[in-house]
Motif scaffolding. Structure first.
Motif, short mmCIF file in Angstrom:
data_model
loop_
_atom_site.label_atom_id
_atom_site.label_comp_id
_atom_site.label_asym_id
_atom_site.label_seq_id
_atom_site.Cartn_x
_atom_site.Cartn_y
_atom_site.Cartn_z
N ALA A 71 54.35 126.46 33.44
CA ALA A 71 54.15 125.18 32.75
C ALA A 71 54.82 125.21 31.38
O ALA A 71 55.28 126.24 30.92
N GLY A 72 54.83 124.05 30.77
CA GLY A 72 55.36 123.89 29.42
C GLY A 72 54.40 123.05 28.61
O GLY A 72 53.35 122.63 29.09
N VAL A 73 54.76 122.80 27.37
CA VAL A 73 53.86 122.05 26.48
C VAL A 73 54.43 120.70 26.06
O VAL A 73 53.90 120.06 25.17
N LYS A 74 55.49 120.26 26.73
CA LYS A 74 55.98 118.91 26.45
C LYS A 74 54.93 117.92 26.93
O LYS A 74 54.18 118.21 27.87
N PRO A 75 54.84 116.74 26.31
CA PRO A 75 53.78 115.79 26.67
C PRO A 75 53.70 115.48 28.16
O PRO A 75 52.61 115.47 28.74
N ASN A 76 54.83 115.24 28.81
CA ASN A 76 54.78 114.92 30.25
C ASN A 76 54.26 116.10 31.07
O ASN A 76 53.60 115.92 32.08
N VAL B 170 56.86 128.13 24.20
CA VAL B 170 55.74 127.73 23.34
C VAL B 170 55.92 128.39 21.98
O VAL B 170 55.94 129.62 21.90
N PRO B 171 56.05 127.60 20.91
CA PRO B 171 56.14 128.20 19.58
C PRO B 171 54.88 129.00 19.26
O PRO B 171 53.78 128.66 19.72
N THR C 7 45.98 132.95 31.30
CA THR C 7 47.08 132.23 30.67
C THR C 7 47.99 133.22 29.96
O THR C 7 47.53 134.05 29.19
N PHE C 8 49.29 133.11 30.21
CA PHE C 8 50.28 134.01 29.64
C PHE C 8 51.42 133.20 29.06
O PHE C 8 51.64 132.05 29.45
N PHE C 9 52.14 133.82 28.12
CA PHE C 9 53.26 133.15 27.47
C PHE C 9 54.52 133.96 27.72
O PHE C 9 54.59 135.15 27.40
N ALA C 10 55.51 133.32 28.31
CA ALA C 10 56.78 133.98 28.59
C ALA C 10 57.59 134.09 27.30
O ALA C 10 57.57 133.19 26.46
#
Length: 176
Positions: free
Chosen positions: A45-50, A74-75, A93-96
């Motif tokens: 996933a990403g954190v853009k609004p859509n 993700v900043p 939950t993990f951050f690439a």
């Protein structure tokens, strides 16, 4: 990479893992049943609004409770907010790390991969890791390290630690 595979194994090829990309979950072509039948389910996933709107729909569905999530791009200052959005799924939950080449191996993600794959990850000898207490302890320690790392990325926590550290150093010099 194969576009369509009915039986990926041939006589001269052996696989430890087969990664299946089911595409966007918001599309009608997404095969939810097949996705949920897999041994390990990971949603990228990403954190853009859509992307967040689609993710919120997924988080409401109980069949996705055990799914693991990897967020890309993700900043650092937004990771804490993402973890709070994930609530009870924060442990999954993990951050690439930023890696523009999808086929380049990124060893800094090994800890995350171990938590994602768990007992299915092969050891250095090629044998599967044991599921005994030692293995569980290693997974727990890695999980705690990830949580601790996430906590220390918070500016508020860093500020409190700086104040405590400054106080302790002051007390040390005051007693000398």
């Amino acid at each position: 990479m194969y576009q369509s595979v009915t039986e990926p194994k041939t006589e001269d090829e052996e696989y430890e893992f087969l990664v299946k990309d089911y595409g966007a979950m918001s599309l009608s072509t997404f095969n939810r049943v097949s996705f949920l039948e897999q041994d390990i389910q990971v949603i990228c996933a990403g954190v853009k609004p859509n992307e967040v709107f689609v993710l919120n729909d997924i988080l409401k569905r109980p069949e996705f409770n055990d799914v693991k999530f990897i967020f890309s791009f993700v900043p650092h200052d937004q990771k804490e907010g993402v973890l709070s959005m994930m609530t009870k799924r924060a442990d999954n939950t993990f951050f690439a790390n930023y890696n523009p080449d999808p086929f380049a191996y990124d060893a800094t993600m090994n800890k995350s991969y171990r938590l994602l794959i768990g007992e299915r990850m092969a050891g250095t000898s090629g044998e599967k890791q044991r599921r005994g207490i030692g293995y569980r302890w290693r997974i727990l320690r890695a999980s705690l390290r990830q949580k601790r790392k996430n906590v220390f990325e918070s500016p508020a926590v860093r500020a409190v630690l700086l104040v405590v550290y400054t106080f302790l150093i002051g007390q040390l010099f005051y007693r000398m």
